[in-house]
Design an enzyme around this catalytic site. Sequence first.
Site, short mmCIF file in Angstrom:
data_model
loop_
_atom_site.label_atom_id
_atom_site.label_comp_id
_atom_site.label_asym_id
_atom_site.label_seq_id
_atom_site.Cartn_x
_atom_site.Cartn_y
_atom_site.Cartn_z
CD GLU A 1 1.02 -10.40 1.16
OE1 GLU A 1 0.41 -10.57 0.10
OE2 GLU A 1 0.68 -9.61 2.05
CG ASP A 2 1.79 -12.55 5.53
OD1 ASP A 2 2.64 -11.79 5.06
OD2 ASP A 2 0.64 -12.20 5.78
#
Length: 707
Positions: free
Chosen positions: A122-123
């Site tokens: 996600e990051d």
Amino acid sequence: MSAEATNPATPGPVVPTVARRKARPRIDLRRLGLAALLGNAARGRLPDAIGHVAEAHRAHYPDADLEPLRRAYVLAESSHRGQMRKSGEPYITHPLAVTLILAELGAETTTLTASLLHDTVEDTEVTLDQVGEEFGAEVRYLVDGVTKLEKVDYGAAAEPETFRKMLVATGSDVRVMSIKLADRLHNMRTLGVMRPEKQARIAKVTRDVLIPLAERLGVQALKTELEDLVFAILHPEEYAHTRELIAENTARADDPLADIADEVRAVLREADIPAEVLIRPRHFVSVHRVSRKRGELRGCDFGRLLVLVNEDADCYAVLGELHTCLTPVVSEFKDFIAVPKFNLYQSLHTAVARPDGQVAEVLIRTHQMHKVAEAGVVALGNPYAQAADAPAADTADDTVDGERADPTRPGWLSRLLDWQKAAPDTDTFWSTLREDLAQDREITVFRPDGGTLGLPDGATCVDAAYAQYGEDAHACIGARVNGRLATLSTVLRDGDTVQLLMGQDPASEPSREWLEHAHTPAARIAIQRWLATHPTTAAEELPAPVPSRPVPEPQASAPRTASAVVVDRPEAAVRLAGCCTPVPPDEVTGFAVRGGVVTVHRVECAAVAHMKGTGRPEIAVSWGDSTGCRVTLVAESFGRPHLLADLTEAMAQEGAEIVSATVEPPSQQRVRHTYTVELPDAAHLPALMRAMRNVPGVYDVGRARHQ
Ligand code: MN
């Protein structure tokens, strides 16, 4: 959740610290891969940072291979490097804390590996393919399951649709939700750095969605802490008050629970039953609930006794001793061992009274039951490895379209996954999900073929029909409950046997009324979908009435002599039946009833089918040349001020004379009005019904059917 990843506040040249969220540090992937492979920590040597995780994990799994954890940590740490939590801590502290929560609950190695990596895709620049290549398909699946959908792509729907995606993934592997729950717990623990509005928003979603999921998955330890964190944010004053109560109690010199614990220990020692007797303080929300229930709290109300034994049989032996040697409060006794709750929980519950009247609740369970009570599905480990002897429930539908389905998947999750497929849009899904999760008790009913259906408390035969037949339940015409004919609105009780009577007509239609009796999302969404695709026009009748209960001998609603009607028997008095209120030019038929009266029904009236079925002879009737009619109409509406005035005004304007009117008390904001009206010309009825439907708030108008 990793929304709080921000750019680091770098020393040196001033860098704007309000930079984009989720800033991805520039990392050379190839170098990263190499670092992950060689790392500073040599193979077999654990970096200090995961020492706690390893220790907690080894406490549950002494032989666990820690190498995947080491590699996952190295990849997560190097890829998150440079990112900060909003609190200012390095981002890696978050996946580490989440993983520690899971390790302490007894999660197995694959879950912990995925948990360390849960925010990388996600990051950071790490891709799912990379996770799959380095850690295998299962870890990839779990990381994918908890990875959020992007706001850029989904806008406001991102959060609900992320939950939908996670629940679907959980259906194939419940470990996805284990990671999500631990993730949410750590984010809730560190929520203080957020703006108050944001705290409240996150706390509400936690309350409505995550806490019920933790409860249903039996993860008591996470559920209670989440409850307290939400309580502190959403009800700060009551929270502070509860904290005071607890502090006052702690300061008291005497502790009645400790006295009773000593007494219990002595009783069990005497009886030679090996047992651990502990005092479990209630969490804040529990103290708050007890104080709402009992008013002033006494020492015993702040905790419960927990008796841990080795064998199942010892639980009952302990119970016997306590009930013999102390004063039991028999009404408090519950056996969740013989009849486990739907969420795997097992224990005996009882209570004992002290001479001064104070009552102490006692929980009795084995060490194994205790582990499951605290950690729920997290303690089940890999659901596929244990498929053969997994304790979990309803496996009736665990093969889903060839996809792999978690063999431990509970029945409520299967049903949730079924209805969500039919939920047409994000808003329906999101509101239905929260409603579904708010129904916390579950009942089991039996089918005549020996199968069972799990349903929420309060479910009716309508719910049972849709749970068993899906959209084919539109053809349901009735039910037998415990052998007796029952209305489809009948509320089912735990242990009932339900036989659903299905019509053969392929064009069968659900009744709009069923919506009022549908408590499960599966039933409601199916009926609403049908209604949405079959709108009634003003000139049309509602769907034909379905005999959903044994039809009683029909009674004419009022002794109305219908000089509108021509009967074969000139001498007979004629009444229009109150159950179907026939109106010209309805096709009608008649039956002789007591006193030489002929009642006239619409031919499609359920009473006609019933009476023909019992061999009653029909009497030919037809309409005479009078054009006027008397008819009973039912208007369904949402409650609002002036509705009654507006509705009667609209009816008057159409020339209808209101003979009688009843308004039922509103239920769930909906109001049902019943009007009996006289119209000078029956042909004007469709226009009248149309006018009534046009009144704001009214969503349906139909002719009265059997009452
Ligand atoms: Mn996270």
